[in-house]
Design a protein around this motif. Structure first.
Motif: not given
Length: 368
Positions: A281, A288-289, A285
């Motif tokens: 996870t 995705q950033k 993340h």
């Protein structure tokens, strides 16, 4: 091999002969943007393109890797090596590039300073910048000989500067390359380590044929465990899994061992590393950033370094981290280049032997 020359004498000779021209400012090529798709699946190939033919990879190995699905090779090149070696090094780099290009690979010429030049940036930033620009003046004609869609210029690996100073030098290096190569793709990274958080706070290069490159080795306590060049703390951290949390048995056992040894430095390092869990996870993340930043800034992003050192890591945990990072990059439209072919982070035991490929690693990278 060549005899080493002083940095100032090399630069002075180039100024006297007209081989070096400092350029200020950058110029957009006026094209619709370079096609970076050829960089989708790559690996770094250090140690060959500096007159070391003993490090030449086996032709059969290169063919096998291309057939498996790799499309790109990043060639780290030290600026001082280029300048001190002169025509001999340049002709060797050209031969390497032709061989890899003929095998079907796209290439990145990565201006990758070694420690002496990195240290010089801290003591004489102007001279270090001059040397890097001079190296690009020498290297750019080799880039110009290869089609723009198959060869790219990475301006400076992990710029050892504060951001303001780096932005000035980045403009200068981009203009130096653009003077000779108006249409080739440019690659830049944020100072100092090309991390994701550094990148999303860095202004983009005003060139429609430019992409940002990030490096990812998070968490470093996992990716660099047992590293023998990074201080005593990392040397003592080993055999840790991925994913992992602070209260997992392997972590608790290591903490207890460090307490018994009185190794406060390694213990504090490990505690810091577990301020956040080592999970899929977390990696998703992070990508995705950077993926969101790429879309907002209309700037392509490349992941051109990531990897796990194989000194003392569980192979399945290593493969699991690599597969997770690779998939997270792909899901966000980010091309990737693994660090490195062989040696400590590699997926090949011997670059002279096509039979030495680590199939667990190949599956993590290419899903074959």
């Amino acid at each position: 091999m060549f005899a080493p020359l002083s940095r100032r004498s090399v630069l002075g000779g180039m100024l006297a002969t007209g081989l070096y021209a400092g350029v200020q400012g950058s110029q957009a090529s006026g094209k619709t943007g370079a096609n970076f798709s050829r960089l989708n699946k790559g690996f770094n190939l250090p140690g060959w393109a500096g007159l070391d033919d003993e490090r030449a990879p086996d032709t059969a190995l290169l063919q096998t890797l291309f057939d498996l699905g790799f499309t790109h090779i990043r060639l780290p090149l030290d600026p001082e090596n280029i300048l001190a070696g002169g025509a001999n090094v340049l002709s060797h780099i050209a031969r390497c590039a032709r061989q890899l290009h003929a095998a079907g690979f796209a290439l990145t010429f990565d201006m990758h300073p070694e420690q002496p030049l990195i240290d010089l940036f801290g003591t004489d930033m102007a001279l270090a910048g001059d040397l890097t620009a001079a190296a690009w003046t020498q290297l750019a004609p080799l880039l110009a000989d290869l089609p723009p869609g198959t060869c790219f210029a990475e301006l400076l690996n992990e710029p050892p500067l504060e951001q303001t100073d780096w932005l000035d030098l980045r403009e200068r290096l981009a203009a130096t390359v653009r003077q000779i190569c108006p249409d080739h793709g440019l690659i830049w990274g944020a100072a100092r380590y090309q991390g994701i958080d550094e990148t999303i706070t860095c202004p983009t290069l005003a060139d429609v044929n430019a992409a940002a490159a990030v490096h990812y080795y998070t968490p470093i306590g996992f990716t660099h465990q047992c590293a023998d060049w990074s201080g005593p703390a990392l040397q003592r951290v080993g055999n840790l899994p991925f994913p992992a949390r602070r209260n997992d048995p392997a972590i608790m056992a290591l903490m207890e061992a460090l307490t018994r040894e009185g190794n406060a430095e390694a213990q504090a390092f490990l505690e810091q590393e577990f301020e956040a869990d080592w999970t899929r996870t977390r990696i998703i993340h992070d990508f995705q950033k950077i993926g969101n930043w790429s879309r907002q800034e209309n700037c392509p992003v490349l992941l051109n370094e990531f990897g796990v050192l194989n000194f003392c890591v569980d192979p399945q945990s290593r493969a699991r981290w690599i597969a997770t990072v690779r998939a997270a990059a792909e899901e966000n439209g980010i091309a990737w280049t693994y660090w490195e072919l062989d040696q400590g982070f590699g997926f090949v035991a011997d670059r002279h032997d096509a039979r030495s490929i680590d199939l667990v690693m190949i599956n993590a990278l290419l899903e074959v």
